[in-house]
Design an enzyme around this catalytic site. Structure first.
Site, mmCIF file in Angstrom:
data_model
loop_
_atom_site.group_PDB
_atom_site.id
_atom_site.type_symbol
_atom_site.label_atom_id
_atom_site.label_comp_id
_atom_site.label_asym_id
_atom_site.label_seq_id
_atom_site.Cartn_x
_atom_site.Cartn_y
_atom_site.Cartn_z
ATOM 1 N N ASP A 66 1.191 -2.307 6.418
ATOM 2 C CA ASP A 66 1.696 -1.839 7.706
ATOM 3 C C ASP A 66 1.042 -2.602 8.842
ATOM 4 O OD1 ASP A 66 3.251 0.018 6.454
ATOM 5 O OD2 ASP A 66 1.792 1.645 6.644
ATOM 6 N N GLU A 104 0.842 -1.188 0.000
ATOM 7 C CA GLU A 104 0.000 0.000 0.000
ATOM 8 C C GLU A 104 0.884 1.248 0.000
ATOM 9 O OE1 GLU A 104 -3.058 0.761 -0.333
ATOM 10 O OE2 GLU A 104 -3.236 2.764 0.546
ATOM 11 N N ASP A 158 -4.803 0.773 9.431
ATOM 12 C CA ASP A 158 -5.014 0.889 7.991
ATOM 13 C C ASP A 158 -4.504 -0.352 7.271
ATOM 14 O OD1 ASP A 158 -6.218 3.279 8.230
ATOM 15 O OD2 ASP A 158 -4.439 4.469 7.753
ATOM 16 N N ASP A 177 -0.577 -1.712 11.287
ATOM 17 C CA ASP A 177 -1.491 -0.831 12.014
ATOM 18 C C ASP A 177 -2.905 -1.002 11.483
ATOM 19 O OD1 ASP A 177 -1.548 0.376 9.586
ATOM 20 O OD2 ASP A 177 -0.725 2.295 10.224
#
Ligand code: 1YM
Length: 666
Positions: free
Chosen positions: A523, A450, A527, A525
């Site tokens: 990632d 991403e 998102d 996290d």
């Protein structure tokens, strides 16, 4: 006698006891018993599939299966399953209790045999029929073999019998009476052996809950009480008891996913033929998703098989015939195909056979040919009747399937246009793809990343010979709300489709796949979690074979860098969890002076290319998770909830998964 140790599958309890009541060399017998479990410890994978979390949870299912069999035989009304402190599992039932009769002189109890001889855990024939009997037909003895310790307590209405095993089924003492009782039942406590389950011996409550709930649905009336008692401050209990069986299963799925059903009643069909039974429950909803789950002898057949084929054939035939008969399908209209009639359907198919044969690489497909006509004839005969009985629902169904056909035809046009523009053509690869040089899919890997920044790092860090990088950009299509025609014009997904070369949906062709491994690298996290869920959902719905074929992976970037600096020298370790971080801090502190610095990686972009290569992309050192169909199913469900229209299930999901989604803006 030693040669006579055969699989106990064919014996009944009396026969088994008789066997052990016979005069014989019981000392020798016992040695044989202990040797009997050695192969399980040597090759655990052969018996439980893996020694990862899946295998670990499988141990619980094996013991629970025996209790469920006892419930199906009509002797047991309640099964308790507890996770105790230290990740000890306790399963307790109020059935007859495993037979404990022992040899009058030396004495090996039948129950000891069940727990110490390979294959002795299943049902012993003789009345009732064999339904449970986990994935590879492994039983209680396999659980014992893979446990650090196991305690078996049997109440027979008079006495309490007890035996303890250690280190994979070894015991110093025979089964003995430790008290008196007026109840009956079997209680098993065990701790999975951490030297076998090296990855983890910690159970996931939700995984066990999902499976136990599924068993409660599939065995209507069985009452399972499931508790997590690991943390006394924070215990949970769930009572799983569904008188409506698989009808309630269908309702449950609708509720969890937040679907609006087309009718208020689940259609339920059942039939018996020879010694086989089939049950089907189904309902349509306002979504475009198909959720057909099939089971054979309570085992989820994730890749379908003969029973599922039978269901699908009959469903398509009945809907077409009903439509013609009542004028919903026009004279010149094309026939509805399977995808049309299954749009927005939730269905459970459950068959029970005396001898199931599971096929395919993951043994997830039912092979028995007799199951197809069993289900097909039953559904064909009874579904027509059910629709005629409820014309209001039938009308809604017919409108829905007709709309699905129209949408499919529109999608076909969109696809042809897209083809003409040659966006689908692998000759025109997406501009942002950094391809690799090799073409051999045994080697090649595509990293889907991403954002341009992480994409840039990955491009610099990769081995360009066999690793390709595709950065994603633009707004992700909400696949949940979109029909397939929109997917064809989506700027975020089309590059993925083009890079893979396989096309999607009906046109999907795995032989055109351009990379052996497709790696989602996002990632660590919220998102990243979101994007991963979305990509998995997309693959699950439009390129499912990539998942069943084992091509999809999830990269595991580290969460922390723990570094010690002494003068100019730096020693760094990468941690993938908080526990690991703390361990490295301790390790590095113990090595003497220097300043320790802990960095939390918020995104892939924070790493330099060498670090990304070393920790996440280098086949020699990286950890990658291969996605299986269950992961994808779970992602699909999470996705439906997160992106669907219903507020209530979404709220519930977010509350339950607060750690993951706390920052998510939805
Ligand atoms: C907590 C796990 O194993 N319950 C259980 C197992 C058995 C019986 C009852 C049982 C079966 C039969 C006769 C029979 C088993 N017995 C055997 C064997 N709960 C749990 N509850 N009497 C009792 O099948 O004939 C294997 S499993 F072989 F010893 F009979």
């Amino acid at each position: 006698m030693s040669d006579e140790i055969r699989t106990t599958e064919e014996m009944n309890s009396e026969e088994l006891n008789a066997n052990f009541n016979a005069e014989g060399e019981y000392g020798e017998e016992q040695i044989q018993v202990l040797e009997g479990l050695e192969p399980v410890r040597k090759r655990p994978g052969m018996y439980i599939g893996s020694t990862g979390p899946r295998g670990l949870h499988h141990l619980v299912y094996e013991i629970v299966d025996n209790a469920i069999d006892e419930a199906l035989a009509g002797y047991c009304t309640e099964i308790k399953v507890n996770i105790l402190p230290g990740d000890v599992i306790e399963v307790d039932d109020n059935g007859r209790g495993i037979p404990t009769q022992i040899h009058h002189k030396e004495g090996i109890s039948a129950a000891t045999v069940v727990y110490t001889i390979l294959h002795a855990g299943g049902k012993f024939g003789g009345g009732g029929y064999k339904v449970a009997g986990g994935l590879h037909g492994v039983g209680a003895s396999v659980v014992n073999a893979l446990s650090q310790w196991l305690e078996l307590t049997v109440c027979d209405g008079r006495e309490i019998h007890f035996q303890r095993f250690e280190n994979g089924g070894h015991y110093d003492e025979e089964m003995k009476v430790i008290g008196t009782t007026d109840r009956t039942g079997t209680n098993v406590k065990f701790k999975a052996d951490p030297t076998i389950f090296t990855e983890t011996t910690v159970y996931d409550y939700d995984i066990l809950l999902t499976r136990l709930r599924e068993q409660a649905f599939l065995n209507a009336g069985v009452r399972i009480v499931f508790s997590d008692l690991r943390d006394p401050e924070n215990t949970r209990t769930e009572i799983l008891h569904y008188k409506g069986g698989i009808r309630e299963f269908v309702e449950h799925i609708h509720k969890v996913k937040g679907y609006e059903p087309l009718s208020d009643k689940v259609i339920y069909l059942s039939g018996v033929k020879d010694d086989m039974t089939a049950e089907v429950a189904l309902m349509w909803n306002d979504s475009y998703n198909e959720d057909v789950r099939s089971f054979a002898n309570n085992i989820h057949t994730t890749d379908g098989g003969s029973h599922e084929t039978g269901f699908k054939n009959a469903l398509t035939k009945v809907i077409n015939e009903y439509g013609k008969k009542f004028g919903y399908i026009k004279e010149n209209q094309d026939k509805l195909i399977g995808d049309d009639v299954r749009e927005g359907i939730t269905a459970i198919i459950s068959v029970k056979l005396t001898n199931c044969e599971f096929e395919g690489q993951t043994k997830g497909r039912l092979g028995n040919p007799e199951a197809r006509p069993l289900v097909e004839d039953m559904v064909y005969q009874k579904l027509m009747y059910a629709l005629e009985e409820d014309p209001t629902t039938a009308q809604l169904v017919m409108e829905k399937v007709n709309n699905a056909q129209k949408a499919r035809e529109a999608a076909k046009k969109a696809r042809e246009t897209a083809r003409r523009k040659s966006a689908m053509d692998s000759a025109s690869l997406p501009g942002k793809l950094h391809d690799c040089y090799d073409k051999d899919t045994a080697l090649t890997e595509l990293y889907i990343v991403e954002g341009d920044s992480a994409g840039g790092t990955a491009k610099l860090g990769r081995n360009a010979r066999y690793q390709a990088i595709l950065p994603l950009w633009g707004k992700m299509l909400n696949v949940e709300k979109a029909r397939i025609d929109k997917v064809y014009s989506n700027e975020k997904l089309m590059p993925v489709v083009a890079a893979l070369g396989t096309s999607i949906g009906e046109d999907f062709d795995i032989s055109k796949l351009r990379y052996g491994k497709v790696v989602i690298m996002s990632d660590a996290d919220v998102d990243g979690y979101h994007i991963r869920t979305l990509m998995l959902t997309f693959f699950f719905r439009y390129m499912r074979e990539l998942i069943t074929n084992g091509n999809i992976y999830i990269a595991q970037p580290p969460l922390f860098k723990v570094a010690k600096r002494k003068g100019k020298k730096e020693k760094a370790k990468y941690a993938f969890s908080e526990e690991e971080r703390d361990m490295y801090i301790q390790e590095l502190s113990a090595e003497g002076d220097g300043t320790i610095n802990v960095q939390r990686y918020k995104g892939l972009g924070e790493m330099d290319p060498e670090q990304l290569w070393e920790t996440t992309m280098n086949p020699e050192t990286r950890i990658m998770l291969r996605v299986n169909i269950e992961d994808a199913e779970r992602a699909d469900e999470a996705f439906t909830i997160l992106m669907g229209d219903k507020v209530e299930p979404r709220k519930e999901f977010i509350e339950k998964n607060a750690v993951f989604v706390k920052d998510l803006d939805i």
